[in-house]
Design a protein around this motif. Sequence first.
Motif, short mmCIF file in Angstrom:
data_model
loop_
_atom_site.label_atom_id
_atom_site.label_comp_id
_atom_site.label_asym_id
_atom_site.label_seq_id
_atom_site.Cartn_x
_atom_site.Cartn_y
_atom_site.Cartn_z
N ALA A 39 -1.58 -1.31 16.74
CA ALA A 39 -0.65 -2.35 16.31
C ALA A 39 -0.77 -2.61 14.81
O ALA A 39 0.25 -2.74 14.11
N LEU A 40 -1.99 -2.67 14.31
CA LEU A 40 -2.19 -2.89 12.88
C LEU A 40 -1.69 -1.70 12.07
O LEU A 40 -1.12 -1.86 10.99
N HIS A 41 -1.87 -0.50 12.59
CA HIS A 41 -1.37 0.70 11.92
C HIS A 41 0.16 0.68 11.84
O HIS A 41 0.74 0.98 10.79
N GLN A 42 0.80 0.36 12.95
CA GLN A 42 2.26 0.27 12.96
C GLN A 42 2.77 -0.78 11.97
O GLN A 42 3.76 -0.57 11.27
N ASP A 43 2.08 -1.90 11.91
CA ASP A 43 2.47 -2.97 10.98
C ASP A 43 2.30 -2.50 9.54
O ASP A 43 3.17 -2.76 8.70
N LEU A 44 1.22 -1.81 9.26
CA LEU A 44 0.99 -1.28 7.91
C LEU A 44 2.09 -0.30 7.52
O LEU A 44 2.64 -0.36 6.42
N LEU A 45 2.43 0.61 8.42
CA LEU A 45 3.48 1.59 8.14
C LEU A 45 4.83 0.90 7.91
O LEU A 45 5.59 1.31 7.03
N ALA A 46 5.11 -0.13 8.67
CA ALA A 46 6.37 -0.86 8.51
C ALA A 46 6.45 -1.53 7.15
O ALA A 46 7.51 -1.56 6.53
N HIS A 47 5.32 -2.04 6.67
CA HIS A 47 5.31 -2.70 5.37
C HIS A 47 5.32 -1.72 4.21
O HIS A 47 5.79 -2.03 3.13
N LEU A 48 4.81 -0.52 4.44
CA LEU A 48 4.79 0.50 3.38
C LEU A 48 6.10 1.28 3.32
O LEU A 48 6.46 1.79 2.26
N GLY A 49 6.77 1.37 4.47
CA GLY A 49 7.94 2.22 4.58
C GLY A 49 9.17 1.60 4.06
O GLY A 49 10.12 2.08 3.61
#
Length: 59
Positions: free
Chosen positions: A49-59
């Motif tokens: 979940a934290l990885h997905q959130d990080l990718l969403a904020h970076l993308g």
Amino acid sequence: MSSPVSTIDAGTHAVDLIPLLSDRGLHCLPVLENGELAGVITQTDLVAALHQDLLAHLG
């Protein structure tokens, strides 16, 4: 298993799980919704979940 059992509410934010699953050494937590078992969240679920959130904020 420890007693009393640590649980979380279904509405608990993922960030709030970090100290429970790291500092307290827990590997999973039962999730309650309206006082009933709704599922179990694991360390792997939290990392994903934290990885997905990080990718969403970076993308």
